[in-house]
Scaffold this active site. Structure first.
Site, PDB file in Angstrom:
ATOM      1  N   SER A 249       4.530  14.521  -5.215  1.00  0.00           N
ATOM      2  CA  SER A 249       3.296  13.831  -4.886  1.00  0.00           C
ATOM      3  C   SER A 249       2.123  14.316  -5.746  1.00  0.00           C
ATOM      4  O   SER A 249       2.252  14.312  -6.956  1.00  0.00           O
ATOM      5  CB  SER A 249       3.031  14.007  -3.397  1.00  0.00           C
ATOM      6  OG  SER A 249       2.291  12.915  -2.933  1.00  0.00           O
ATOM      7  N   HIS A 390       8.182   9.030   1.764  1.00  0.00           N
ATOM      8  CA  HIS A 390       7.496   9.984   0.884  1.00  0.00           C
ATOM      9  C   HIS A 390       7.818  11.413   1.332  1.00  0.00           C
ATOM     10  O   HIS A 390       7.320  11.870   2.362  1.00  0.00           O
ATOM     11  CB  HIS A 390       5.994   9.704   1.035  1.00  0.00           C
ATOM     12  CG  HIS A 390       5.122  10.463   0.087  1.00  0.00           C
ATOM     13  ND1 HIS A 390       5.096  10.203  -1.264  1.00  0.00           N
ATOM     14  CD2 HIS A 390       4.225  11.454   0.303  1.00  0.00           C
ATOM     15  CE1 HIS A 390       4.207  11.002  -1.838  1.00  0.00           C
ATOM     16  NE2 HIS A 390       3.673  11.773  -0.910  1.00  0.00           N
TER      17      HIS A 390
END
Ligand code: GCU
Length: 409
Positions: A249, A390
């Site tokens: 990320s 995610h």
């Protein structure tokens, strides 16, 4: 509040493929002046530098100066850690500039039985003690973002958060395959808040300066710089063969920029790195430059703000960040439910960067490859889209380790 919300209000994120604007990505093999590049030598001499300088000055921002001093000290070591599987070292790194100093700790596990191990280096989000339940890992003193699920309160890590992120770090798998793992808490380099008074940036200020200059570094470039300072230690550890830099990320964005800026990294992995990482900006799918510069005004160089909601004006796109890493092994990964990071934009970016890898006779994502869930494409430039959200999972690590066995050992 009315005025601020009017200034910062952003168009709603687009998740509709039919609403992606018509865009063309810049050709990595045509210079800004229009000259065609046909081999790796021309790429290195004429094109790579101009792309690099654009990213450096207009996107992540420049590192202002050299350090005055660098030192490290192994402050803790155990040759029989993790039930006899690993050697553990904790290394305190100190850096100095303008009589100001900053310290950070590297947690390093090396596999017993491999005297010359490849190592994955990556930042963690909440402290070295969160990646393992090993009771001997030092708890960070640095500012920490509160997170009720992870038991981080009052902006401080405590014993309560030991091991809370073990799920993201397949340490046993790495050690079993002969890999080491090195991690640093990113908040020890630069606390992740819109405040330039602390962290790495503040060491470099001239008298009276309170924030970086327009073309200078934001937090992502500072984190990338910190990875290089961890590398300064790791490359001198005689039990380490090479280092593959990894990040998830926002820390995947930092890992990619570290890979582009520091040739010592033998491989690079960007996990769900999204906007400002592997994903193409010009698609404006999910998070956009306007969004990211509003929610995280400190991440990029101040100069990047002129491209907020003007992605079409950019003379580069993120596939060219990937191309800067060529010909070194690079793995771009997405998760199918992580639409905010634009999995398709990450796939296309890897595909569009491939022609630079091909100049070196390395393979990547070919124009006939298709993006399918849980179908990794493992070449020097590799890609997968995992099912799920995610995150970093065992599935991701299984792929990275298998790929590293072939390409980055
Ligand atoms: C936010 C941000 C992303 C970033 C992510 C993360 O969602 O918008 O750009 O990648 O945080 O770091 O988890």
């Amino acid at each position: 509040t009315l005025i601020t919300s009017a200034l910062t209000a952003q168009p709603e994120a687009n998740y509709d493929e039919t609403k992606v604007p018509k865009f063309s990505v810049p050709d990595p093999l045509v210079t800004f002046g229009g000259e065609a590049i046909t081999d790796s030598q021309q790429w290195e001499e004429k094109r790579k530098l101009e792309i690099y300088q654009f990213f450096e000055k207009q996107i992540y921002g420049k590192v202002p100066a050299l350090l005055d001093e660098y030192s490290f000290k192994v402050i803790e070591q155990d040759n029989n850690a993790l039930g006899g599987k690993a050697q553990r070292k904790q290394i305190a790194v100190g850096i100095k500039k303008n009589n100001r100093s900053l310290n950070f700790n590297i947690l390093l596990y090396l596999p017993i039985g491999n005297e010359n191990a490849p190592v994955f280096l990556g930042y963690n989000f909440h402290g070295n003690h969160t990646v393992t339940d090993d009771p001997n890992v030092i708890i960070t003193e640095a500012w920490n973002e509160n997170n009720e699920d992870l038991k981080i309160r009052n902006n401080k890590a405590t014993e309560a958060s030991r091991g809370v992120r073990m799920n993201r770090w397949a340490i046993d798998k790495m050690l079993d395959k002969g890999y080491g793992i090195a991690t640093v808490y990113y908040g020890e380099i630069d606390p992740d808040k819109n405040d330039f008074s602390d962290g790495l940036h503040s060491l470099f200020y001239e008298e009276g300066q309170t924030k970086p200059k327009t073309n200078e570094w934001g937090s992502i470039a500072a984190w990338a710089y910190g990875l290089s300072r961890a590398m300064d230690y790791l490359e001198n550890d005689t039990n380490i063969s090479n280092v593959i830099v990894f990040g998830h990320s926002r820390l995947g964005k930092a890992a990619l920029w570290a890979g582009a800026t520091d040739l010592r990294f033998a491989g690079v992995i960007g996990n769900d790195s999204g906007c400002g990482g592997a994903a193409l900006s010009k698609r404006k799918f999910g998070e956009t430059i306007g969004q990211i510069n509003t929610s995280f005004p400190h991440w990029f160089s101040e100069s990047f703000k002129k491209y907020s909601n003007k992605e079409e004006m950019l003379p580069v796109d993120q596939h060219e960040l990937l191309a800067l890493i060529a010909p070194r092994p690079l793995y771009v990964a997405s998760a199918v439910e992580d639409e905010w990071a634009d999995p398709k934009g990450e796939f296309l970016s890897a595909q569009y960067a491939t022609k630079v890898y091909e100049l070196y006779d390395k393979k990547g994502i070919s124009s006939t490859d298709v993006q399918e869930v849980n179908h990794p494409i493992k070449q020097t430039l590799a890609y997968h889209m995992r099912s799920g959200k995610h995150d970093v999972t065992d599935y991701d690590w299984d792929q990275y380790i298998a790929w590293a066995e072939t390409f980055a050992k």
